[in-house]
Design an enzyme around this catalytic site. Structure first.
Site, PDB file in Angstrom:
ATOM      1  N   GLU A   1       0.615  14.532   1.942  1.00 27.63           N
ATOM      2  CA  GLU A   1       1.753  15.166   1.260  1.00 27.63           C
ATOM      3  C   GLU A   1       2.344  14.133   0.316  1.00 27.63           C
ATOM      4  OE1 GLU A   1       2.526  18.334   1.165  1.00 27.63           O
ATOM      5  OE2 GLU A   1       0.683  18.492   2.314  1.00 27.63           O
TER       6      GLU A   1
ATOM      7  N   CYS B   1      11.397  14.300  -1.951  1.00 27.18           N
ATOM      8  CA  CYS B   1      10.247  14.802  -2.699  1.00 27.18           C
ATOM      9  C   CYS B   1      10.568  16.161  -3.300  1.00 27.18           C
ATOM     10  CB  CYS B   1       9.034  14.894  -1.784  1.00 27.18           C
ATOM     11  SG  CYS B   1       9.382  15.835  -0.303  1.00 27.18           S
TER      12      CYS B   1
HETATM   13  P1  NAP Z   1       4.671   5.078  -0.628  1.00 34.29           P
HETATM   14  O1  NAP Z   1       5.062   3.861  -1.349  1.00 34.29           O
HETATM   15  O2  NAP Z   1       3.479   5.804  -1.061  1.00 34.29           O
HETATM   16  O3  NAP Z   1       4.548   4.663   0.903  1.00 34.29           O
HETATM   17  C1  NAP Z   1       4.289   5.610   1.912  1.00 34.29           C
HETATM   18  C2  NAP Z   1       3.631   4.937   3.080  1.00 34.29           C
HETATM   19  O4  NAP Z   1       2.341   4.458   2.674  1.00 34.29           O
HETATM   20  C3  NAP Z   1       4.394   3.714   3.583  1.00 34.29           C
HETATM   21  O5  NAP Z   1       4.317   3.674   4.981  1.00 34.29           O
HETATM   22  C4  NAP Z   1       3.613   2.578   2.967  1.00 34.29           C
HETATM   23  O6  NAP Z   1       3.723   1.369   3.671  1.00 34.29           O
HETATM   24  C5  NAP Z   1       2.204   3.120   3.059  1.00 34.29           C
HETATM   25  N1  NAP Z   1       1.217   2.470   2.193  1.00 34.29           N
HETATM   26  C6  NAP Z   1       1.426   1.783   1.052  1.00 34.29           C
HETATM   27  N2  NAP Z   1       0.238   1.366   0.554  1.00 34.29           N
HETATM   28  C7  NAP Z   1      -0.727   1.799   1.394  1.00 34.29           C
HETATM   29  C8  NAP Z   1      -2.151   1.706   1.420  1.00 34.29           C
HETATM   30  N3  NAP Z   1      -2.835   1.083   0.489  1.00 34.29           N
HETATM   31  N4  NAP Z   1      -2.808   2.276   2.447  1.00 34.29           N
HETATM   32  C9  NAP Z   1      -2.144   2.938   3.402  1.00 34.29           C
HETATM   33  N5  NAP Z   1      -0.810   3.046   3.436  1.00 34.29           N
HETATM   34  C10 NAP Z   1      -0.099   2.503   2.444  1.00 34.29           C
HETATM   35  O7  NAP Z   1       5.881   6.140  -0.633  1.00 34.29           O
HETATM   36  P2  NAP Z   1       7.383   5.907  -0.228  1.00 34.29           P
HETATM   37  O8  NAP Z   1       8.067   5.108  -1.286  1.00 34.29           O
HETATM   38  O9  NAP Z   1       7.483   5.456   1.175  1.00 34.29           O
HETATM   39  O10 NAP Z   1       7.946   7.397  -0.247  1.00 34.29           O
HETATM   40  C11 NAP Z   1       8.336   8.040  -1.406  1.00 34.29           C
HETATM   41  C12 NAP Z   1       7.238   8.980  -1.882  1.00 34.29           C
HETATM   42  O11 NAP Z   1       6.917   9.904  -0.866  1.00 34.29           O
HETATM   43  C13 NAP Z   1       7.658   9.825  -3.082  1.00 34.29           C
HETATM   44  O12 NAP Z   1       6.581   9.924  -3.968  1.00 34.29           O
HETATM   45  C14 NAP Z   1       7.964  11.170  -2.452  1.00 34.29           C
HETATM   46  O13 NAP Z   1       7.870  12.256  -3.336  1.00 34.29           O
HETATM   47  C15 NAP Z   1       6.920  11.226  -1.377  1.00 34.29           C
HETATM   48  N6  NAP Z   1       7.291  12.151  -0.312  1.00 34.29           N
HETATM   49  C16 NAP Z   1       6.581  13.327  -0.213  1.00 34.29           C
HETATM   50  C17 NAP Z   1       6.912  14.248   0.756  1.00 34.29           C
HETATM   51  C18 NAP Z   1       6.171  15.546   0.870  1.00 34.29           C
HETATM   52  O14 NAP Z   1       6.316  16.225   1.879  1.00 34.29           O
HETATM   53  N7  NAP Z   1       5.375  15.930  -0.108  1.00 34.29           N
HETATM   54  C19 NAP Z   1       7.952  13.983   1.645  1.00 34.29           C
HETATM   55  C20 NAP Z   1       8.637  12.777   1.512  1.00 34.29           C
HETATM   56  C21 NAP Z   1       8.299  11.869   0.544  1.00 34.29           C
HETATM   57  P3  NAP Z   1       4.680   0.198   3.139  1.00 34.29           P
HETATM   58  O15 NAP Z   1       6.043   0.731   3.285  1.00 34.29           O
HETATM   59  O16 NAP Z   1       4.362  -0.927   4.038  1.00 34.29           O
HETATM   60  O17 NAP Z   1       4.293  -0.055   1.710  1.00 34.29           O
END
Ligand code: NAP
Length: 523
Positions: free
Chosen positions: A291, A326
């Site tokens: 997601e 999001c």
């Molecule tokens: P993110 O930077 O993509 O991080 C999400 C998760 O992925 C974190 O736990 C992060 O760990 C981990 N991660 C980072 N690099 C990775 C890799 N190479 N391999 C595996 N995992 C990795 O997103 P965020 O800033 O936490 O959240 C905001 C984003 O989430 C926005 O784009 C928002 O729209 C989206 N979101 C979507 C939904 C939905 O239901 N569609 C709901 C909520 C949020 P670290 O923190 O250690 O980097």
């Protein structure tokens, strides 16, 4: 236990913090949590606490950037591999536990979260900068996920009867998949983490949880709930660490069976790519439930019934939790005939929003999550100023945290970066539509397709929006945020993800595999 013996599912209610009793409970929880700030937490493999590498992961209060919330481990490569191996070893045992018993543990988790509601709210206020009500909604959603998925598991435990062939007994049963890697974001630090984790556990899988590095303390606290609810310590591993390092390792591990991810498009697509590459010794095709981001639009039509209600809906959807949802409204598309009037309504509403430390319940808006987010959002604001006309905001706000003013930029074109790119902060881009056709065209002019809303009293236009507005979650005559478990199954189209529909009746199927058995009746 079976589903028909349970009362119907109802969403957890939100408390009103103007009522002295509820306010006192929150203040007491904040004091209790404050007394625990700065503690060191261990990672956990098979229930055993362990230290990670020499570097620690430090989590700070985004409202008061010098305040340490928790100190966490950064898992090493060896620990990451061992966590997956351990979860793999325990999978057959956990998968053999009857679904009813797994569901019973989940009902218990819901009860524990209810009991600790104010405490979890307080952790979210301090670690993620949510205001009291946003935190309350997050905890309530976590409770709902536990209650709802427990019931859904009971439903899958007694599948629909099959067509019976003469002389055979036919049956369909649902099994877990194996080891699930759970990678949640920070913006619903409890609800999304809980939903993703318990959906995987209740379906018989074992999990490796890699929490967001922005909100690891909330995740560590939820591990206490899983323990107390009776989930065996071997069934879940708690593995904080850098997403780029630990994340890649656990996603790529040959014993990982599926990845449940919520986060940005960039990371989600990387996971899809890594998971698609078969590793030596791997015996299955990895599933990815991803997601991802959004660039959600609200369309305000010339025939909207109540422009004031529409303006309030837009403001709440754009600036609730500082636009860090999001589902947040980041594009507003307004019919040309009401454009100036509607934009004029937004300015005083945005300027009336109170902003400051999330701990103070009089503040509607708190900080953005961290220094990196602050820099990114301020950079987008500068881009926006050059692309459109600044209506209000446009700068960092005063205070000891990462505060950014609610910002509205009008006269934005669909080719502009602030129309197309996810900003994930309190920035609203406003675009003029020539007519309803143009409004629909603008709404769909996005790589994303998560949520959308339209305000109109015209039934034909409503019917067209139902058919043409290409988003996973469409709302009519209401704002585009605030999905409720059971009522608004949540997930997006296009680059917003795999449309998993969290909180919906089909969600658990993604963590199950169905086995069809036909037995010849002898004699
Ligand atoms: P993110 O930077 O993509 O991080 C999400 C998760 O992925 C974190 O736990 C992060 O760990 C981990 N991660 C980072 N690099 C990775 C890799 N190479 N391999 C595996 N995992 C990795 O997103 P965020 O800033 O936490 O959240 C905001 C984003 O989430 C926005 O784009 C928002 O729209 C989206 N979101 C979507 C939904 C939905 O239901 N569609 C709901 C909520 C949020 P670290 O923190 O250690 O980097």
């Amino acid at each position: 236990m079976n589903l028909s013996s349970l009362p119907p599912f109802v969403n957890e209610t939100y408390r009103d913090f103007l009522i002295p009793e509820h306010k006192a409970a929150m203040l007491a929880a904040l004091a209790q949590v404050r007394a625990e700030l700065g503690r060191e937490y261990d990672l956990q493999i098979a229930g055993h606490p362990e230290k990670g590498g020499p570097d620690k992961l430090l989590s700070y209060n985004p409202s008061l950037t010098t305040e340490l919330i928790g100190m966490h481990q950064k898992a090493t490569a060896e620990q990451a591999a061992r966590a997956v191996e351990q979860a793999h070893a325990y999978f057959p045992t956990w998968n053999a536990v009857p679904a009813e018993l797994r569901a019973a543990r989940l009902f218990r988790a819901a009860a524990i979260l209810k009991r600790r509601k104010s405490e979890f709210n307080a952790w979210m206020v301090l670690e993620s900068g949510k205001n009291w009500l946003e935190a309350e909604a997050d905890t309530a959603e976590a409770i709902d996920f536990c209650d709802y998925y427990a019931r859904q598991m009971l439903r899958y435990a007694t599948p629909e009867p099959l067509v019976q062939m003469p002389g055979e007994h036919g049956q369909l049963t649902y099994l877990g998949l194996g080891v699930g890697v759970i990678i949640p974001p920070w913006n619903f630090p409890l609800a999304i983490l809980v939903g993703m984790t318990v959906a995987a556990l209740v379906t018989g899988n074992t999990v490796v949880i890699k929490p967001s590095s922005e909100t690891p303390t909330i995740a560590a606290k939820f591990m206490e709930v899983l323990h107390e609810a009776g989930f065996p310590p071997e069934s879940f591993q708690f593995l904080p660490g850098s997403g780029a390092e630990v994340g890649d390792l656990i996603v790529s591990h040959p014993k990982t069976r599926f990845i449940s991810f919520t986060g940005s498009k960039e990371v989600g697509l990387r996971i899809v790519e890594l998971a698609a590459k078969t590793q030596p010794g791997q015996r299955w095709i990895k599933r990815v439930v991803a997601e991802m981001g959004g660039k959600d639009a609200i369309v305000v039509d010339s025939q909207a019934a109540d422009l004031d209600a529409a303006a309030s809906g837009v403001i709440a959807a754009a600036f609730g939790f500082q636009g860090q949802k999001c589902s947040a409204c980041s594009r507003l598309i307004v019919d040309a005939t009401i454009y100036d009037e509607f934009v004029a309504k937004l300015k005083p509403l945005a300027e009336a929003l109170t902003q400051g430390p999330a701990e103070d319940p009089s503040n509607y808006m708190g900080p953005v999550i961290g220094a990196k987010a602050e820099k990114t959002v301020l950079n987008y604001i500068e881009i926006g100023k050059s692309e459109g006309r600044l209506i209000t905001g446009g700068a960092k706000a005063q205070g000891p945290g990462h505060f950014i003013q609610p910002t509205i930029i009008a006269d934005v074109e669909s080719t502009d970066r602030i129309f197309q790119e996810e900003i994930f902060g309190p920035v609203l881009a406003v675009t003029k539509a020539r007519d309803f056709d143009h409004a629909m065209q603008l709404a769909n002019d996005s790589a994303y397709g998560l949520t959308g809303a339209m305000y109109s009293a015209n039934p034909e236009k409503i019917a067209r929006a139902r058919a043409e507005f290409f988003v996973g979650n469409l709302y009519i005559n209401r704002k585009c945020t605030g999905a409720m478990v059971g009522a608004h199954p949540f997930g997006g189209f296009n680059m917003s993800g795999t449309d998993s529909k969290a909180g919906g009746p089909d969600y658990l199927l993604q963590f199950l595999q169905a086995k069809s058995i036909a037995e010849k009746i002898i004699g």
